[in-house]
Scaffold this motif. Structure first.
Motif, PDB file in Angstrom:
ATOM      1  N   ILE A  24      53.559  61.381  48.252  1.00  0.00           N
ATOM      2  CA  ILE A  24      53.997  59.608  49.091  1.00  0.00           C
ATOM      3  C   ILE A  24      52.680  59.623  50.603  1.00  0.00           C
ATOM      4  N   ALA A  25      52.228  61.261  51.250  1.00  0.00           N
ATOM      5  CA  ALA A  25      51.098  61.686  52.166  1.00  0.00           C
ATOM      6  C   ALA A  25      50.081  60.883  51.173  1.00  0.00           C
ATOM      7  N   CYS A  26      50.302  61.536  50.293  1.00  0.00           N
ATOM      8  CA  CYS A  26      48.797  61.538  49.304  1.00  0.00           C
ATOM      9  C   CYS A  26      48.223  60.376  49.215  1.00  0.00           C
ATOM     10  N   LEU A  27      49.430  59.207  48.733  1.00  0.00           N
ATOM     11  CA  LEU A  27      48.575  57.913  48.476  1.00  0.00           C
ATOM     12  C   LEU A  27      48.329  57.200  49.581  1.00  0.00           C
ATOM     13  N   TYR A  28      49.207  57.152  50.741  1.00  0.00           N
ATOM     14  CA  TYR A  28      48.485  57.006  51.415  1.00  0.00           C
ATOM     15  C   TYR A  28      47.613  56.696  52.338  1.00  0.00           C
ATOM     16  N   GLY A  29      47.203  58.075  52.054  1.00  0.00           N
ATOM     17  CA  GLY A  29      46.383  58.817  52.925  1.00  0.00           C
ATOM     18  C   GLY A  29      44.636  58.431  51.962  1.00  0.00           C
ATOM     19  N   ILE A  30      45.137  58.530  50.951  1.00  0.00           N
ATOM     20  CA  ILE A  30      44.379  57.489  49.350  1.00  0.00           C
ATOM     21  C   ILE A  30      43.759  56.407  50.202  1.00  0.00           C
ATOM     22  N   GLY A  31      45.177  55.355  50.216  1.00  0.00           N
ATOM     23  CA  GLY A  31      45.110  53.641  50.346  1.00  0.00           C
ATOM     24  C   GLY A  31      44.769  53.843  51.694  1.00  0.00           C
ATOM     25  N   TYR A  32      45.416  54.134  52.968  1.00  0.00           N
ATOM     26  CA  TYR A  32      44.161  53.916  53.758  1.00  0.00           C
ATOM     27  C   TYR A  32      43.073  53.969  54.456  1.00  0.00           C
ATOM     28  N   THR A  33      42.589  54.997  53.458  1.00  0.00           N
ATOM     29  CA  THR A  33      40.942  55.337  53.731  1.00  0.00           C
ATOM     30  C   THR A  33      40.356  54.757  53.213  1.00  0.00           C
ATOM     31  N   LEU A  34      40.905  54.104  52.113  1.00  0.00           N
ATOM     32  CA  LEU A  34      40.256  53.179  51.192  1.00  0.00           C
ATOM     33  C   LEU A  34      39.981  51.675  52.145  1.00  0.00           C
ATOM     34  N   LYS A  35      41.225  51.464  52.248  1.00  0.00           N
ATOM     35  CA  LYS A  35      41.496  49.804  53.224  1.00  0.00           C
ATOM     36  C   LYS A  35      40.379  50.118  54.258  1.00  0.00           C
ATOM     37  N   MET A  36      40.839  51.074  55.361  1.00  0.00           N
ATOM     38  CA  MET A  36      40.058  50.923  56.498  1.00  0.00           C
ATOM     39  C   MET A  36      37.886  51.669  56.300  1.00  0.00           C
ATOM     40  N   MET A  39      36.660  61.774  51.502  1.00  0.00           N
ATOM     41  CA  MET A  39      36.682  61.530  53.172  1.00  0.00           C
ATOM     42  C   MET A  39      38.328  61.004  53.852  1.00  0.00           C
ATOM     43  N   ALA A  40      39.394  61.421  53.107  1.00  0.00           N
ATOM     44  CA  ALA A  40      40.933  61.880  53.285  1.00  0.00           C
ATOM     45  C   ALA A  40      40.620  63.216  53.551  1.00  0.00           C
ATOM     46  N   ALA A  41      40.169  63.758  52.872  1.00  0.00           N
ATOM     47  CA  ALA A  41      40.107  65.772  52.714  1.00  0.00           C
ATOM     48  C   ALA A  41      39.675  66.170  53.722  1.00  0.00           C
ATOM     49  N   LEU A  42      38.472  65.357  54.608  1.00  0.00           N
ATOM     50  CA  LEU A  42      38.031  66.008  55.659  1.00  0.00           C
ATOM     51  C   LEU A  42      39.069  65.686  56.765  1.00  0.00           C
ATOM     52  N   LYS A  43      39.699  64.334  56.910  1.00  0.00           N
ATOM     53  CA  LYS A  43      40.922  64.632  58.389  1.00  0.00           C
ATOM     54  C   LYS A  43      42.503  65.224  58.109  1.00  0.00           C
ATOM     55  N   LYS A  44      42.212  65.516  56.777  1.00  0.00           N
ATOM     56  CA  LYS A  44      43.427  66.573  56.200  1.00  0.00           C
ATOM     57  C   LYS A  44      43.660  67.422  55.312  1.00  0.00           C
ATOM     58  N   THR A  45      42.644  68.706  55.624  1.00  0.00           N
ATOM     59  CA  THR A  45      42.294  69.332  55.004  1.00  0.00           C
ATOM     60  C   THR A  45      43.955  69.726  53.577  1.00  0.00           C
ATOM     61  N   GLU A  46      44.970  69.831  54.559  1.00  0.00           N
ATOM     62  CA  GLU A  46      46.212  70.158  53.984  1.00  0.00           C
ATOM     63  C   GLU A  46      46.905  69.224  52.296  1.00  0.00           C
ATOM     64  N   PRO A  64      46.811  67.828  49.010  1.00  0.00           N
ATOM     65  CA  PRO A  64      46.224  67.621  47.833  1.00  0.00           C
ATOM     66  C   PRO A  64      45.915  66.778  46.946  1.00  0.00           C
ATOM     67  N   TYR A  65      44.554  65.911  48.077  1.00  0.00           N
ATOM     68  CA  TYR A  65      44.462  64.375  46.889  1.00  0.00           C
ATOM     69  C   TYR A  65      44.167  64.838  46.047  1.00  0.00           C
ATOM     70  N   ALA A  66      43.600  65.843  44.672  1.00  0.00           N
ATOM     71  CA  ALA A  66      43.067  66.057  44.160  1.00  0.00           C
ATOM     72  C   ALA A  66      43.868  65.726  42.720  1.00  0.00           C
ATOM     73  N   LEU A  67      45.698  65.508  43.572  1.00  0.00           N
ATOM     74  CA  LEU A  67      46.692  64.955  42.778  1.00  0.00           C
ATOM     75  C   LEU A  67      46.209  64.304  41.926  1.00  0.00           C
ATOM     76  N   ALA A  68      45.912  62.814  42.844  1.00  0.00           N
ATOM     77  CA  ALA A  68      45.849  61.620  42.419  1.00  0.00           C
ATOM     78  C   ALA A  68      45.356  61.494  41.579  1.00  0.00           C
TER      79      ALA A  68
END
Length: 182
Positions: free
Chosen positions: A24-36, A100-107, A109-113
């Motif tokens: 969930i954290a990963c999905l919303y991190g990417i989702g809001y990075t895209l939008k904003m 871009m999202a990974a630069l903000k929260k390195t912990e 695992p955005y690569a799972l998406a």
């Protein structure tokens, strides 16, 4: 239901697990990075761009052993959690948002998406109001409807979470239960 583009992560642990919560954290991190990122020009706006709202979490649930899944059994439970994104989001834009999202929260695992398309087509659905652990009667109601109307389920158990469980009392939670049928 028309075809939609989604950001998705798959797993097998129950919803209270760290695996699902990380997804969930990963999905919303990417989702809001895209939008904003698009809205404020940090990502290049593609052809057909329009400002949009990040939607609610949705999850497809199923079992390795047939149509009935056990929500607490990671040996058989399978899921795909996702957020719908506009059709103009392509692989290039998606990958830029992940970086871009990974630069903000390195912990995280955005690569799972992954970026995927789903097409549920003809479907039935019902709005369940109440706690998640009291959803069984709604599921039974939909299965009875399928039987009475000679419909066959062609997809997975789909839940669309309208309410935020962090801000909504359990008895007021709203969840759409959907099944693709033929």
């Amino acid at each position: 239901i028309p075809p939609v583009k989604i950001i998705a992560i798959s797993g097998n642990e129950p919803p209270a697990s760290k695996q699902y919560q990380t997804a969930i954290a990963c999905l919303y991190g990417i989702g809001y990075t895209l939008k904003m990122g698009l809205k404020f020009g940090k990502l290049s706006k593609p052809k057909g761009y329009f400002d949009y709202k990040v939607g609610g979490l949705e999850t497809l649930w199923w079992s390795k052993k047939g149509s009935k899944f056990e929500i607490s059994n990671p040996k058989t439970l399978r899921w795909k959690a996702f957020l719908i994104v506009p059709q103009f989001v392509d692989e290039k834009l998606f990958n830029e948002a992940i970086k871009m999202a990974a630069l903000k929260k390195t912990e995280v695992p955005y690569a799972l998406a992954s970026l995927e398309d789903i097409n549920e087509g003809r479907s039935i659905q019902y709005l369940h109001i109440g706690p998640y652990d009291k959803i069984a009667p709604t599921i039974e109601l939909l299965h009875n409807y399928m039987k009475e109307n000679k419909l066959k389920m062609t997809g997975k158990h789909h839940e669309i979470y309208i309410s935020d469980p962090r801000r909504t009392k359990p008895e007021k939670l709203k969840t759409i239960i959907r099944y693709s049928v033929k």
